[in-house]
Scaffold this motif. Structure first.
Motif, short mmCIF file in Angstrom:
data_model
loop_
_atom_site.label_atom_id
_atom_site.label_comp_id
_atom_site.label_asym_id
_atom_site.label_seq_id
_atom_site.Cartn_x
_atom_site.Cartn_y
_atom_site.Cartn_z
N ALA A 89 -0.26 8.11 -7.66
CA ALA A 89 0.46 8.25 -8.92
C ALA A 89 0.67 6.91 -9.63
N SER A 90 0.64 5.83 -8.88
CA SER A 90 0.90 4.50 -9.46
C SER A 90 -0.35 3.63 -9.53
N ALA A 91 -1.51 4.22 -9.23
CA ALA A 91 -2.75 3.43 -9.18
C ALA A 91 -3.09 2.82 -10.53
N ASP A 92 -2.93 3.59 -11.61
CA ASP A 92 -3.27 3.05 -12.93
C ASP A 92 -2.38 1.86 -13.29
N ARG A 93 -1.11 1.97 -12.97
CA ARG A 93 -0.21 0.84 -13.24
C ARG A 93 -0.62 -0.38 -12.44
N ALA A 94 -0.96 -0.19 -11.16
CA ALA A 94 -1.31 -1.32 -10.30
C ALA A 94 -2.62 -1.97 -10.72
N ARG A 95 -3.54 -1.18 -11.30
CA ARG A 95 -4.81 -1.77 -11.75
C ARG A 95 -4.58 -2.81 -12.85
N GLY A 96 -3.51 -2.63 -13.61
CA GLY A 96 -3.20 -3.59 -14.67
C GLY A 96 -2.17 -4.62 -14.25
N TRP A 97 -2.01 -4.81 -12.93
CA TRP A 97 -0.99 -5.72 -12.41
C TRP A 97 -1.66 -6.76 -11.53
N ARG A 98 -1.24 -8.01 -11.65
CA ARG A 98 -1.76 -9.05 -10.76
C ARG A 98 -0.67 -9.40 -9.76
N PHE A 99 -0.91 -9.08 -8.50
CA PHE A 99 0.02 -9.44 -7.44
C PHE A 99 -0.21 -10.87 -6.97
N HIS A 100 -1.47 -11.31 -6.98
CA HIS A 100 -1.79 -12.65 -6.50
C HIS A 100 -3.14 -13.05 -7.06
N ARG A 101 -3.33 -14.35 -7.22
CA ARG A 101 -4.59 -14.84 -7.81
C ARG A 101 -5.80 -14.46 -6.98
N SER A 102 -5.63 -14.38 -5.66
CA SER A 102 -6.79 -14.15 -4.78
C SER A 102 -6.92 -12.69 -4.36
N GLN A 103 -6.24 -11.78 -5.02
CA GLN A 103 -6.23 -10.40 -4.56
C GLN A 103 -7.58 -9.71 -4.69
N SER A 104 -7.83 -8.76 -3.79
CA SER A 104 -8.96 -7.85 -3.90
C SER A 104 -8.40 -6.44 -3.90
N ASP B 270 -9.89 7.08 -1.17
CA ASP B 270 -10.39 8.43 -1.42
C ASP B 270 -9.34 9.33 -2.06
N ASP B 271 -8.06 9.07 -1.79
CA ASP B 271 -7.01 9.93 -2.33
C ASP B 271 -6.59 9.52 -3.75
N GLY B 272 -7.28 8.52 -4.33
CA GLY B 272 -6.95 8.05 -5.68
C GLY B 272 -6.02 6.87 -5.70
N GLY B 273 -5.53 6.46 -4.53
CA GLY B 273 -4.68 5.30 -4.45
C GLY B 273 -5.48 4.01 -4.34
N LEU B 274 -4.78 2.90 -4.11
CA LEU B 274 -5.42 1.60 -4.00
C LEU B 274 -4.93 0.88 -2.75
N ARG B 275 -5.76 0.01 -2.24
CA ARG B 275 -5.33 -0.91 -1.19
C ARG B 275 -5.58 -2.33 -1.71
N ILE B 276 -4.53 -3.12 -1.75
CA ILE B 276 -4.58 -4.47 -2.31
C ILE B 276 -4.41 -5.47 -1.18
N ARG B 277 -5.30 -6.45 -1.13
CA ARG B 277 -5.27 -7.46 -0.07
C ARG B 277 -5.25 -8.86 -0.69
N PHE B 278 -4.50 -9.75 -0.09
CA PHE B 278 -4.54 -11.16 -0.45
C PHE B 278 -3.86 -11.96 0.67
N THR B 279 -4.13 -13.25 0.67
CA THR B 279 -3.57 -14.14 1.68
C THR B 279 -2.67 -15.16 1.00
N THR B 280 -1.43 -15.25 1.48
CA THR B 280 -0.48 -16.15 0.84
C THR B 280 0.71 -16.39 1.75
#
Length: 344
Positions: free
Chosen positions: A257-272, A277-287
């Motif tokens: 439900a929040s995937a669209d919002r997160a796509r337009g959000w920067r959590f960290h400069r190095s994020q991937s 499959d369920d429409g969600g996102l997994r965000i990774r970064f090292t900090t």
């Protein structure tokens, strides 16, 4: 030459002709020079007027047109929108208490305005007044710390001179100022202004020094500057905010439900970002800076799950427990996690 290129060639030729004439050109003279009819010359004049300051001079019932400034001046002259943006930044910095930064930007703004001649000022003033009156920089809640303008000047002077900086410095834990000599590695501007400095002759990493806590600042006679391979952006990326601790591999799962919002959000400069499959996102970064990251994630409550690391989960539980004390005891929910019960 294609017809399109021929039209462009005639337009550029007219621009140069209008900038080189001292008396101006009538529409008939423009048409004659370019080998076009009067109506075509009129359309070309209108296009040029959109991008250049085209002056109109009356001459025996005929109108003459010319570009008074050099072409270089046309392309380097600030627009009302650009000047108003700088004015809004100055006002926003002042409202946020960042007076030293505001003073430097205000000086730049005065120089920009001072470069205009009377004709340019008359032409720009109506648009500038409207934009400046109805344009603001939002000042959010946060720390207010006044930095003396001379402190900012001395720090920047030390960087330019390649010298160390000497000052007395106090912290929350130590109110008695202590003398420091550091090699300036950079300046960081935000709600608070920081010097990035490193003790000379040591293998320690650079650390932050708040400019508002620096006293008796002076440029040292001892030389010292950041290495040529020093990358301030890479150094800043190693921490989520200002707090610097051991770097962690962070994994956050965003609900569908929040995937669209997160796509337009920067959590960290190095994020991937990984699409699930369920429409969600997994965000990774090292900090580093788990506390600041945990406090930021408060605004994502119910939309993000921390999948790792465990230390971030523990820090989040500590911050939740601390936040619970803000709520009156009788209004606190019955939470059973040990970390939350400790503060209940």
């Amino acid at each position: 030459m294609t017809e399109r290129m021929a039209k462009l060639d005639r337009l550029l030729a007219l621009v140069h002709a209008l900038s080189e004439t001292t008396e101006g050109l009538t529409l008939d003279e423009m048409a004659e020079r370019l080998g076009v009819n009067r109506r075509t010359a009129e359309r070309m004049r209108d296009i040029i007027a959109r991008h250049f300051d085209l002056d109109e001079v009356a001459d025996d019932r005929r109108k003459r047109f010319l570009i008074r400034d050099s072409l270089r001046r046309v392309y380097t002259r600030p627009t009302p929108a650009e000047v108003a943006a700088l004015q809004a930044e100055v006002d926003g910095r002042r409202l946020a208490g960042q007076t030293a930064r505001a003073d430097q930007l205000a000086t730049l703004l005065a120089k920009v305005k001072g470069a205009f001649d009377d004709r340019e000022k008359r032409r720009m003033d109506p648009d500038l007044d409207a934009l400046a009156r109805l344009q603001r920089t939002i000042v959010t809640a946060g720390p207010v710390a006044t930095v003396a303008p001379e402190t900012m000047t001395l720090v920047q002077g030390a960087i330019l001179a390649g010298c160390c900086l000497e000052f007395h410095y106090s912290t929350d834990e130590r109110s008695e100022p202590k003398w420091r000599r550091v090699v300036p590695y950079g300046l960081v501007h935000g709600p608070l202004a920081y010097l990035i400095g490193k003790m000379p002759g040591r293998d320690d990493q650079p650390v932050y020094y708040r400019l508002d806590r620096m006293i008796d600042v002076r440029v040292s006679e001892k030389l010292g500057c950041a290495p040529d391979d020093w990358d301030i952006d890479a150094w800043l990326t190693e921490s989520f905010g200002v707090w610097r601790d051991e770097k962690q591999d962070v994994v956050l799962r965003v609900t569908p439900a929040s995937a669209d919002r997160a796509r337009g959000w920067r959590f960290h400069r190095s994020q991937s970002v990984e699409e699930l499959d369920d429409g969600g996102l997994r965000i990774r970064f090292t900090t580093g800076g788990m506390r600041e990251l945990a406090e930021h994630l408060f605004i994502w409550g119910g939309e993000i799950v921390i999948e790792g690391p465990d230390v971030l989960v523990e820090v989040m539980l500590e911050r939740l427990a601390a936040a619970m004390t803000i709520v009156p005891p009788e209004a606190r929910p019955n939470l059973t996690h040990p970390r939350l019960m400790d503060r209940s």
